[in-house]
Design an enzyme around this catalytic site. Structure first.
Site, short mmCIF file in Angstrom:
data_model
loop_
_atom_site.label_atom_id
_atom_site.label_comp_id
_atom_site.label_asym_id
_atom_site.label_seq_id
_atom_site.Cartn_x
_atom_site.Cartn_y
_atom_site.Cartn_z
N ARG A 253 -30.17 -1.89 22.88
CA ARG A 253 -29.01 -2.31 23.65
C ARG A 253 -27.92 -1.29 23.45
NH1 ARG A 253 -32.04 -4.98 25.94
NH2 ARG A 253 -32.05 -7.22 26.38
N GLU A 281 -23.72 -1.13 30.66
CA GLU A 281 -25.11 -0.90 31.06
C GLU A 281 -25.21 0.13 32.18
OE1 GLU A 281 -29.14 -2.89 30.95
OE2 GLU A 281 -28.07 -1.33 29.92
N HIS A 300 -32.67 1.58 32.16
CA HIS A 300 -33.20 0.41 31.46
C HIS A 300 -34.61 0.06 31.98
CE1 HIS A 300 -31.90 -3.54 29.25
NE2 HIS A 300 -33.11 -3.16 28.94
#
Length: 342
Positions: A253, A281, A300
């Site tokens: 993360r 993100e 991701h």
């Protein structure tokens, strides 16, 4: 109506719109229909104020099959699901939807975290081996030079023989990465406060402190869970200890790495990075991360993607089958371990 003799448990799908079609192939829907009483095409996106069809299915459901974007299972939702006994999550973390109310009621929970760990570990292994060979830097340099050049001299410090890899976190993914690195001539260091010397010996790694790991490793790969204690665990002091040319890999993360401290180290070219996750993100459009020749930035994708979702579906349906046979889950989620897992 089903017949009184039909003792298959009732099941309801609950996840984000569009996910079920990517998660379930026809064979999965057929297996679901054989194992349970379900409408494999009815997917609940909202359980707090459900449609009449979803409300009726929720009232009957003994099993919820969830995936990404599953609605939170609050006390109010559970009150509308009096027969619910199990949540089978066809993805990794259950933290987003399984609440205290579920544990209070004694609902059995399982997740496909083990299945989702495999592609993340594969991605990480590839990143480790490419980092050791300086693949990213030499690809960019080749595009610049476009002429005869002494690459062997320039890449004198490259290669994977006896390279030192530091693994931060013996999570499921961290352990799988350690397993996948076994066939290679790599030295592996591990930082994990929950692993003792005997545990490290069993894994075939050397246990170190985090600062020592950062100072000794050629490649540092982060596999700790996102919890309050791990926020910015790779911060300015840890980055400063890394030697010039160290590669930082983050597939966990974004919040585990202090990006403000990392950016100057990347812009200067002192460190390299493979970042599948960032904080935020989605990096801002003007972020240097998109352009830097020493950074591999991916959106991701290390976790289950495309056909890999079927692996999670297969594991979830194996657990549904165990439930229908009255067997305990093979991979249950325990409430006590959640504060130190993903």
């Amino acid at each position: 109506m089903h017949h009184a003799t039909d003792n298959r448990p009732a099941l309801l799908l609950a996840m984000s719109p569009g996910i079920a079609d990517r998660l379930l192939a026809d064979r999965h829907r057929e297996r679901l229909t054989a194992l349970t009483r379900t409408d494999p095409h009815l997917v609940a996106h909202d359980l707090a104020s459900p449609s009449p069809r979803v409300a009726a299915a929720l009232a009957e459901a003994e099993i919820l099959l969830t995936c990404w974007g599953a609605p939170a299972l609050t006390a109010e939702v559970l009150a509308a699901a009096p027969r619910l006994r199990a949540v089978v999550h066809a993805a990794g973390s259950v933290k987003h939807h399984v609440t205290e109310a579920c544990w209070d009621r004694g609902i059995a929970v399982t997740s496909a975290a083990a299945a989702n760990a495999l592609p993340v570990a594969e991605f990480t292994l590839a990143a480790v081996l490419f980092a050791g060979k300086r693949v990213l830097r030499s690809a960019h340099r080749y595009a610049q030079v476009r002429a005869a050049h002494d690459w062997r001299a320039e890449l004198e410090d490259a290669g994977n023989y006896r390279r030192t890899v530091g693994v931060v976190g013996a999570s499921r993914i961290g352990r799988r990465v350690i397993e996948l690195m076994r066939p290679f001539d790599l030295r592996v260091l591990l930082y994990d406060p929950y692993v003792d010397d005997a545990g490290a010996a069993a894994l075939g790694v050397e246990r170190t402190g985090l600062d020592e790991l950062c100072a000794r490793a050629d490649i540092v790969t982060v596999h700790a869970p996102q919890v309050a204690a791990t926020r910015h665990m790779i911060g300015a002091p840890q980055l400063a200890r890394m030697r010039d040319g160290t590669t930082l890999i983050n597939t966990s993360r974004g919040s585990l790495v202090d990006e403000e401290a990392l950016l100057p180290e990347l812009v200067s070219g002192r460190l390299d990075a493979v970042l599948d996750v960032t904080d935020p993100e989605l990096p801002p459009a003007d972020s240097p991360l998109y352009e830097l020749p020493n950074v591999l930035l991916t959106p991701h994708i290390a976790g289950s993607l495309g056909g890999e979702l079927y692996r999670m579906a297969d594991q979830a349906l194996d657990e549904v089958e165990r439930f229908t046979k009255g067997l305990p889950f093979a991979d249950p989620v325990h409430p006590g371990t959640l504060e130190r897992s993903a």
